[in-house]
Design an enzyme around this catalytic site. Structure first.
Site, mmCIF file in Angstrom:
data_model
loop_
_atom_site.group_PDB
_atom_site.id
_atom_site.type_symbol
_atom_site.label_atom_id
_atom_site.label_comp_id
_atom_site.label_asym_id
_atom_site.label_seq_id
_atom_site.Cartn_x
_atom_site.Cartn_y
_atom_site.Cartn_z
ATOM 1 N N SER A 175 0.863 -1.188 0.000
ATOM 2 C CA SER A 175 0.000 0.000 0.000
ATOM 3 C C SER A 175 0.898 1.237 0.000
ATOM 4 O O SER A 175 2.095 1.132 0.263
ATOM 5 C CB SER A 175 -0.881 0.000 1.248
ATOM 6 O OG SER A 175 -0.061 0.131 2.401
ATOM 7 N N ASP B 195 -0.710 -1.537 -4.206
ATOM 8 C CA ASP B 195 -2.089 -1.844 -3.831
ATOM 9 C C ASP B 195 -2.860 -0.563 -3.481
ATOM 10 O O ASP B 195 -2.378 0.253 -2.697
ATOM 11 C CB ASP B 195 -2.020 -2.766 -2.593
ATOM 12 C CG ASP B 195 -3.330 -3.461 -2.289
ATOM 13 O OD1 ASP B 195 -4.160 -3.607 -3.203
ATOM 14 O OD2 ASP B 195 -3.516 -3.869 -1.118
ATOM 15 N N HIS B 196 -4.034 -0.396 -4.061
ATOM 16 C CA HIS B 196 -4.900 0.762 -3.775
ATOM 17 C C HIS B 196 -4.230 2.115 -3.985
ATOM 18 O O HIS B 196 -4.302 2.997 -3.118
ATOM 19 C CB HIS B 196 -5.465 0.695 -2.339
ATOM 20 C CG HIS B 196 -6.498 -0.369 -2.171
ATOM 21 N ND1 HIS B 196 -7.779 -0.249 -2.660
ATOM 22 C CD2 HIS B 196 -6.432 -1.584 -1.584
ATOM 23 C CE1 HIS B 196 -8.454 -1.346 -2.371
ATOM 24 N NE2 HIS B 196 -7.663 -2.176 -1.738
ATOM 25 N N ASP C 241 -6.986 2.753 -7.645
ATOM 26 C CA ASP C 241 -8.281 2.751 -6.965
ATOM 27 C C ASP C 241 -8.914 4.142 -7.008
ATOM 28 O O ASP C 241 -8.684 4.960 -6.127
ATOM 29 C CB ASP C 241 -8.097 2.261 -5.524
ATOM 30 C CG ASP C 241 -9.424 2.221 -4.772
ATOM 31 O OD1 ASP C 241 -10.452 2.579 -5.369
ATOM 32 O OD2 ASP C 241 -9.416 1.833 -3.591
ATOM 33 N N GLU D 82 -10.702 -0.831 -10.001
ATOM 34 C CA GLU D 82 -11.744 -1.168 -9.019
ATOM 35 C C GLU D 82 -13.057 -0.449 -9.300
ATOM 36 O O GLU D 82 -13.090 0.744 -9.581
ATOM 37 C CB GLU D 82 -11.276 -0.818 -7.600
ATOM 38 C CG GLU D 82 -12.365 -1.066 -6.547
ATOM 39 C CD GLU D 82 -11.884 -0.894 -5.114
ATOM 40 O OE1 GLU D 82 -10.780 -1.368 -4.792
ATOM 41 O OE2 GLU D 82 -12.622 -0.292 -4.316
ATOM 42 N N HIS E 136 -12.541 -4.646 3.780
ATOM 43 C CA HIS E 136 -11.196 -4.727 4.353
ATOM 44 C C HIS E 136 -11.322 -4.823 5.876
ATOM 45 O O HIS E 136 -12.305 -4.368 6.454
ATOM 46 C CB HIS E 136 -10.391 -3.479 3.988
ATOM 47 C CG HIS E 136 -10.102 -3.375 2.510
ATOM 48 N ND1 HIS E 136 -10.635 -2.391 1.725
ATOM 49 C CD2 HIS E 136 -9.337 -4.135 1.691
ATOM 50 C CE1 HIS E 136 -10.210 -2.546 0.486
ATOM 51 N NE2 HIS E 136 -9.431 -3.597 0.432
ATOM 52 N N HIS F 276 -10.791 -8.645 -2.923
ATOM 53 C CA HIS F 276 -10.131 -7.914 -1.829
ATOM 54 C C HIS F 276 -10.787 -8.321 -0.513
ATOM 55 O O HIS F 276 -11.890 -8.850 -0.507
ATOM 56 C CB HIS F 276 -10.280 -6.402 -2.038
ATOM 57 C CG HIS F 276 -9.329 -5.848 -3.048
ATOM 58 N ND1 HIS F 276 -8.330 -4.965 -2.722
ATOM 59 C CD2 HIS F 276 -9.218 -6.076 -4.378
ATOM 60 C CE1 HIS F 276 -7.649 -4.660 -3.815
ATOM 61 N NE2 HIS F 276 -8.165 -5.315 -4.837
ATOM 62 N N GLY F 277 -10.096 -8.031 0.580
ATOM 63 C CA GLY F 277 -10.681 -8.284 1.899
ATOM 64 C C GLY F 277 -11.042 -9.743 2.101
ATOM 65 O O GLY F 277 -12.095 -10.064 2.656
ATOM 66 N N ASN G 271 -6.763 -11.421 -2.129
ATOM 67 C CA ASN G 271 -5.934 -10.528 -1.313
ATOM 68 C C ASN G 271 -6.111 -10.799 0.176
ATOM 69 O O ASN G 271 -7.223 -10.740 0.697
ATOM 70 C CB ASN G 271 -6.316 -9.063 -1.569
ATOM 71 C CG ASN G 271 -5.901 -8.574 -2.936
ATOM 72 O OD1 ASN G 271 -5.475 -9.349 -3.782
ATOM 73 N ND2 ASN G 271 -6.030 -7.286 -3.154
#
Ligand SMILES: [Zn+2]
Length: 269
Positions: A49, A84-85, A106, A136, A171, A199-200, A221
């Site tokens: 991240s 990521d993101h 994102d 996303e 998340h 995700h999450g 993820n």
């Protein structure tokens, strides 16, 4: 060996399997994750991240730590480094220039038109290089379900390699039961015909994960479950060894618990 995530996903996608993304935080986590995945002979995506990149002193340092460890630990599995993101195109450019092999942009909290615009700006910057782009439609948070038409519009107008779509996943730690919208996942998959990322995925049980993969999820993820496993290991180690203060040993109290968690996840696919 460092590879493009495109290569890793192609294999997973064609074989109806999934590949894990585990997020990294520091030197020790990179080492533990690489060692365990290598032990299990499973490819891995290392998720970073922007706050983790900042914590590890920037994209170049993350890239150096990962590539040096691949060499010094004799890691033979395919490994990719994924931003990521990302929510800032300029940050994406820095990560790409540092050697990251994939980017997740994102802009899911913006309009789909803006999301398309920024994703295309990123794709233009990549300019044909072997770097995967994840987009996303969501956002991924409590109560959010991706709009199917937005997913179709987004993928049609911004040629991402893989799509993250919210289907009831969140998340962090799930409060109460996990409730995934498998019908939505199925419809998205049928309409976009691209790999999908979940995700999450921490806290989602094995049957649900397997169902997601059977419906088109190619990337899973995991972050929170690893954090909890490591944290519990460290807490236990400190409680059992109150006189140990060597930071290497204290951080290392979490090693076995983290590796066991990774091993358990990898055994599912
Ligand atoms: Zn995520």
């Amino acid at each position: 060996m460092l590879v493009s995530m495109k290569e890793q996903l192609k294999d997973a996608y064609l074989n109806g399997k999934a590949i894990y993304q585990f997020n990294i935080n520091n030197l020790e986590w990179i080492k533990y994750i690489l060692e365990e995945c290598n032990n299990q002979s499973k490819p891995v995506i290392l998720g970073v991240s922007s706050s983790a990149a900042k914590y590890m002193c920037g994209y170049k340092n993350v890239y150096s730590m990962v590539t040096n460890l691949l060499d010094s630990l004799n890691i033979t599995i395919p490994v990719s480094i994924h931003f990521d993101h990302a929510s800032d195109i300029e940050e994406c450019k820095k990560a790409i220039d540092a050697g990251f092999t994939s980017i997740m942009l994102d802009y899911s909290s913006h309009s789909v038109e803006e999301n398309i615009k920024y994703t295309n700006e990123l794709i233009n910057y990549i300019n044909g290089r072997d770097i995967l782009v994840e987009g996303e439609i969501g956002p991924i948070k409590e109560g959010s379900h991706a709009d199917l038409n937005d997913c179709i519009k987004y993928v049609k107008n911004a040629n991402v390699d893989i799509l993250a779509a919210s289907i009831g996943n969140i998340h962090g730690i799930y409060q109460g039961e996990v409730n995934l919208d498998f019908d939505l996942l199925k419809s998205i998959k049928e309409n976009i015909n691209k790999p999908i990322v979940l995700h999450g995925a921490s806290g989602i049980n094995e049957p649900m994960l397997k169902k997601c993969v059977s419906l088109g999820v190619s990337k899973i993820n995991i972050n929170t479950d690893l954090q909890l496993a490591w944290y519990n290991g460290v807490r236990k180690g400190i409680a059992e060894n109150p006189n140990v203060y060597d930071p290497r040993k204290v951080i290392g109290f979490g090693e076995q618990a983290l590796k066991e968690c990774i091993k358990e996840k990898l055994s599912l696919f």
